[in-house]
Design a protein around this motif. Sequence first.
Motif, PDB file in Angstrom:
ATOM      1  N   GLU A 225       0.784  -1.136  -0.057  1.00  0.00           N
ATOM      2  CA  GLU A 225       0.126   0.088  -0.116  1.00  0.00           C
ATOM      3  C   GLU A 225       0.810   1.279  -0.025  1.00  0.00           C
ATOM      4  N   TRP A 226       0.514   2.353  -0.913  1.00  0.00           N
ATOM      5  CA  TRP A 226       1.153   3.466  -0.691  1.00  0.00           C
ATOM      6  C   TRP A 226       0.259   4.674  -0.993  1.00  0.00           C
ATOM      7  N   PRO A 227       0.291   5.581  -0.141  1.00  0.00           N
ATOM      8  CA  PRO A 227       1.147   5.956   1.040  1.00  0.00           C
ATOM      9  C   PRO A 227       0.776   5.232   2.103  1.00  0.00           C
ATOM     10  N   LEU A 228       1.591   4.888   2.887  1.00  0.00           N
ATOM     11  CA  LEU A 228       1.256   4.412   4.298  1.00  0.00           C
ATOM     12  C   LEU A 228       0.554   5.003   5.097  1.00  0.00           C
TER      13      LEU A 228
ATOM     14  N   ASP B 289      11.965   1.907  13.883  1.00  0.00           N
ATOM     15  CA  ASP B 289      11.997   2.623  14.841  1.00  0.00           C
ATOM     16  C   ASP B 289      10.967   3.780  14.288  1.00  0.00           C
ATOM     17  N   GLY B 290       9.842   3.932  15.116  1.00  0.00           N
ATOM     18  CA  GLY B 290       8.834   4.962  15.069  1.00  0.00           C
ATOM     19  C   GLY B 290       8.140   5.395  16.171  1.00  0.00           C
ATOM     20  N   PRO B 291       7.014   6.143  16.078  1.00  0.00           N
ATOM     21  CA  PRO B 291       6.255   6.504  17.159  1.00  0.00           C
ATOM     22  C   PRO B 291       5.238   5.421  17.713  1.00  0.00           C
ATOM     23  N   GLY B 292       5.263   5.086  19.013  1.00  0.00           N
ATOM     24  CA  GLY B 292       4.257   4.224  19.461  1.00  0.00           C
ATOM     25  C   GLY B 292       4.566   2.844  19.378  1.00  0.00           C
ATOM     26  N   LEU B 293       5.994   2.300  18.898  1.00  0.00           N
ATOM     27  CA  LEU B 293       6.198   0.976  18.943  1.00  0.00           C
ATOM     28  C   LEU B 293       6.888   0.528  20.251  1.00  0.00           C
ATOM     29  N   ASP B 294       6.377  -0.682  20.777  1.00  0.00           N
ATOM     30  CA  ASP B 294       7.241  -1.192  21.955  1.00  0.00           C
ATOM     31  C   ASP B 294       8.296  -1.578  21.704  1.00  0.00           C
ATOM     32  N   ALA B 295       9.380  -1.595  22.641  1.00  0.00           N
ATOM     33  CA  ALA B 295      10.765  -1.976  22.576  1.00  0.00           C
ATOM     34  C   ALA B 295      11.007  -3.344  22.125  1.00  0.00           C
ATOM     35  N   GLU B 296      10.274  -4.217  22.508  1.00  0.00           N
ATOM     36  CA  GLU B 296      10.384  -5.554  22.154  1.00  0.00           C
ATOM     37  C   GLU B 296       9.732  -5.701  20.716  1.00  0.00           C
ATOM     38  N   ASP B 297       9.118  -5.105  20.037  1.00  0.00           N
ATOM     39  CA  ASP B 297       8.697  -5.267  18.634  1.00  0.00           C
ATOM     40  C   ASP B 297       9.802  -4.576  17.867  1.00  0.00           C
ATOM     41  N   ARG B 298      10.843  -3.894  18.227  1.00  0.00           N
ATOM     42  CA  ARG B 298      11.660  -3.073  17.322  1.00  0.00           C
ATOM     43  C   ARG B 298      12.495  -3.799  16.444  1.00  0.00           C
ATOM     44  N   THR B 299      13.022  -5.010  17.093  1.00  0.00           N
ATOM     45  CA  THR B 299      14.057  -5.636  16.198  1.00  0.00           C
ATOM     46  C   THR B 299      13.522  -7.257  16.130  1.00  0.00           C
ATOM     47  N   THR B 300      13.665  -7.736  14.749  1.00  0.00           N
ATOM     48  CA  THR B 300      13.363  -8.842  14.614  1.00  0.00           C
ATOM     49  C   THR B 300      14.196  -9.590  13.557  1.00  0.00           C
ATOM     50  N   PRO B 301      14.636 -10.955  13.456  1.00  0.00           N
ATOM     51  CA  PRO B 301      15.389 -11.417  12.427  1.00  0.00           C
ATOM     52  C   PRO B 301      14.707 -11.401  11.252  1.00  0.00           C
TER      53      PRO B 301
ATOM     54  N   GLY C 146       3.451   9.226  11.651  1.00  0.00           N
ATOM     55  CA  GLY C 146       4.756   9.877  12.019  1.00  0.00           C
ATOM     56  C   GLY C 146       5.988   9.555  11.062  1.00  0.00           C
ATOM     57  N   THR C 147       6.837   9.820  11.509  1.00  0.00           N
ATOM     58  CA  THR C 147       8.185   9.214  10.637  1.00  0.00           C
ATOM     59  C   THR C 147       8.905   7.933  11.160  1.00  0.00           C
ATOM     60  N   TRP C 148       8.992   6.958  10.242  1.00  0.00           N
ATOM     61  CA  TRP C 148       9.504   5.693  10.585  1.00  0.00           C
ATOM     62  C   TRP C 148      10.793   5.459   9.701  1.00  0.00           C
ATOM     63  N   ASP C 149      11.758   4.650  10.541  1.00  0.00           N
ATOM     64  CA  ASP C 149      13.128   4.262  10.028  1.00  0.00           C
ATOM     65  C   ASP C 149      13.018   2.641  10.077  1.00  0.00           C
ATOM     66  N   PHE C 150      13.502   2.172   8.927  1.00  0.00           N
ATOM     67  CA  PHE C 150      13.777   0.541   8.658  1.00  0.00           C
ATOM     68  C   PHE C 150      15.283   0.401   8.756  1.00  0.00           C
ATOM     69  N   THR C 151      15.783  -0.183   9.678  1.00  0.00           N
ATOM     70  CA  THR C 151      17.337  -0.551   9.548  1.00  0.00           C
ATOM     71  C   THR C 151      17.641  -1.919   9.390  1.00  0.00           C
TER      72      THR C 151
ATOM     73  N   VAL D 276       4.380   8.156   7.427  1.00  0.00           N
ATOM     74  CA  VAL D 276       3.033   7.119   7.780  1.00  0.00           C
ATOM     75  C   VAL D 276       1.786   8.278   8.121  1.00  0.00           C
ATOM     76  N   LEU D 277       0.941   8.261   7.166  1.00  0.00           N
ATOM     77  CA  LEU D 277      -0.246   9.224   7.541  1.00  0.00           C
ATOM     78  C   LEU D 277      -1.099   8.675   8.652  1.00  0.00           C
ATOM     79  N   GLU D 278      -1.948   9.555   9.015  1.00  0.00           N
ATOM     80  CA  GLU D 278      -3.145   8.948   9.999  1.00  0.00           C
ATOM     81  C   GLU D 278      -3.860   7.861   9.620  1.00  0.00           C
ATOM     82  N   GLN D 279      -4.563   7.187  10.477  1.00  0.00           N
ATOM     83  CA  GLN D 279      -5.212   6.066  10.190  1.00  0.00           C
ATOM     84  C   GLN D 279      -6.449   6.528   9.460  1.00  0.00           C
ATOM     85  N   PRO D 280      -6.943   5.806   8.432  1.00  0.00           N
ATOM     86  CA  PRO D 280      -7.716   5.795   7.468  1.00  0.00           C
ATOM     87  C   PRO D 280      -9.370   5.393   8.257  1.00  0.00           C
ATOM     88  N   GLY D 281     -10.215   6.274   7.901  1.00  0.00           N
ATOM     89  CA  GLY D 281     -11.754   6.020   8.414  1.00  0.00           C
ATOM     90  C   GLY D 281     -11.704   6.777   9.802  1.00  0.00           C
ATOM     91  N   PRO D 282     -12.707   6.469  10.660  1.00  0.00           N
ATOM     92  CA  PRO D 282     -13.153   7.191  11.760  1.00  0.00           C
ATOM     93  C   PRO D 282     -12.096   6.656  12.803  1.00  0.00           C
TER      94      PRO D 282
END
Length: 152
Positions: A22-25, A51-63, A85-90, A109-115
Amino acid sequence: MGIVHTEQVQAGPYQVTVGFSEWPLRAMQSLDFTFAPHGGITRKSGTLTIDGPGLDAEDRTTPLARHPRKLDVWGLDVQALPKAGTWDFTFVLDGHAGPGRGTLRDVAVLEQPGPPLAVSWSIVAIPPVALLVYLGAGWRRNKPAHKVTDLV
């Protein structure tokens, strides 16, 4: 799902194509991410740090793991980013050409679609609440406890 937008990331000696279904995100919208290094994923491994807003620390890094429906690339299947917000993928990769690190920066990443979620959940809750009110009114009108004592 097909890939509708791609970005290129240089992770050391590896060129990685990042694909989005999907684009834009948009926040809270499920989509597929694919990560395809030039030359394929054979004999390569790595990790993805988001890395981005609202992401839990344990969800940041994954194989990095194979995408469930596109087995020739790594990816995330039906993943949603929690907030706008603004997100980074490393990417940290290791393969035959040695280790490499690269970051796809400033993915908007834009605001959530819909209500808003509260409005959506309120609307969805109306039928079950109405059913409970209907059953409660029927229960009170029929007074099943009295009918049971009359039978006994």
